[in-house]
Motif scaffolding. Sequence first.
Motif, PDB file in Angstrom:
ATOM      1  N   THR A 263       0.829  -1.208   0.000  1.00 20.20           N
ATOM      2  CA  THR A 263       0.000   0.000   0.000  1.00 20.20           C
ATOM      3  C   THR A 263       0.865   1.260   0.000  1.00 20.20           C
ATOM      4  N   SER A 360      -3.670  -5.527  -6.916  1.00 23.72           N
ATOM      5  CA  SER A 360      -4.600  -4.473  -6.500  1.00 23.72           C
ATOM      6  C   SER A 360      -3.969  -3.536  -5.487  1.00 23.72           C
ATOM      7  N   PRO A 364      -3.944   0.217  -7.277  1.00 21.24           N
ATOM      8  CA  PRO A 364      -5.407   0.103  -7.175  1.00 21.24           C
ATOM      9  C   PRO A 364      -6.143   0.594  -8.408  1.00 21.24           C
TER      10      PRO A 364
END
Length: 440
Positions: A263, A360, A364
């Motif tokens: 992330t 993902s 994203p």
Amino acid sequence: MNAPDPVTENVAEHAGELREETIFTWGAPPLKFGAGAIDEIGFEMSQHGVRRVLIITDATVNATGIPARIADSLAAHRISSEIFDGVHVEPTDDSMDKAAGYAREQGPWDGFVAVGGGSAIDTAKAVNLMTTDGGELMDYLNKPIGRAAAPRGQLKPLIAVPTTAGTGSESTAMCVLDVLSMKVKTGISHWRLRPTLAVIDPLVTLTLPPEVTAAAGMDIVCHAVESYTARWYQTFDRKAPEERVTYCGANPISDLWCERSMTLLAESFRTAVRDGDDLQARSNMMMAATFAGMGFGNSGVHVPHANAYPIAGMVKDYRPAGYPHDEPMVPHGQSVSLTAPEAFRFSFESAPDRHLRAASLLDPGHDRLDDATEQLPAVLTSLMRDIGIPNGIGGVGYTEDDIPDLVPGTMKQQRLLATCPRPVTEDDIAGIFARSIENW
């Protein structure tokens, strides 16, 4: 005579029946993170009662003044120190032996501070091991190259100070090096190698060239994704306590760190390469590196890292921008990334959901592809093109004619290949290399 304990009897009965692994391990050093953190190293080292410390770094990092600043912090707490700046970028057995020789001649030392990229931190781990435990390098190298001997006791305090966002070596219990005579990379892996403390100061990365930022960052990407897609810990045969290894397979705790690392990479990697003065992006990259280290340092990496060892060890004439050009080299972060897209095509069938989840997290906003197998490779190649990573192993000088020589170097990395989520043969590796001559 006491009555039998039914709970104890039940546990013992079931433990005796188990054939698959039910236990995973996880470990990481304490962490101090933030702007200005390096100025507290003197205080931290003083808590271990040391009086004499060897600071281990390379000449380029030493020229920045960061090691001298750490020496001043140590002196403020009445700890004397010397700086050894002979670390070889992409360390070798020869360079580690020379560093250990210096440490032995100038010692004894009560502790060590490693300042630099993974090369400096890994060298410091090896120096600490050899000077404290008393063995030679080959005693500790992973089998089948070395004897894989375990250190007999606790090592000296080691504070790791990364100056690049990449290897995560400040979090891990292993070090990596080239064995020159064999033209292959290998390593040492044992939980006692973990640094005593990781001190991470994003301010020290602001001047990194974009090429170094890009290469080091791809090491983070591969650490996180390989760990996340590694063989699940319960699929291994059950081990006795003394047989447990540092790489135990993907597990619930390592997953959390890898997910967070991916992330952060999605938020900041391209920005850090494009705008090195962006402190938030630099901070996120440092956290991503450390978090990925906390993941892969316990679960393990697999095919991309196994392939990286011969890619780096057999380099011919490639000299990357942003690095010293004293000799040919393929930076570790580049070498692990060059076959990654194809490696994850290979491993996709073993854990499709994990590969799609990794894609993902890393990007994203990437368009969903009709062929799910291509989703993660497409995310990786898009990133690699954006940040200037060479286009496959052909981009660093290899051709199809080199593949028969590269494959044996990969197959020597059984410690890594054992963590691959599906069995790997020589033909599989040859095919991955062949399809990685160009990635786009």
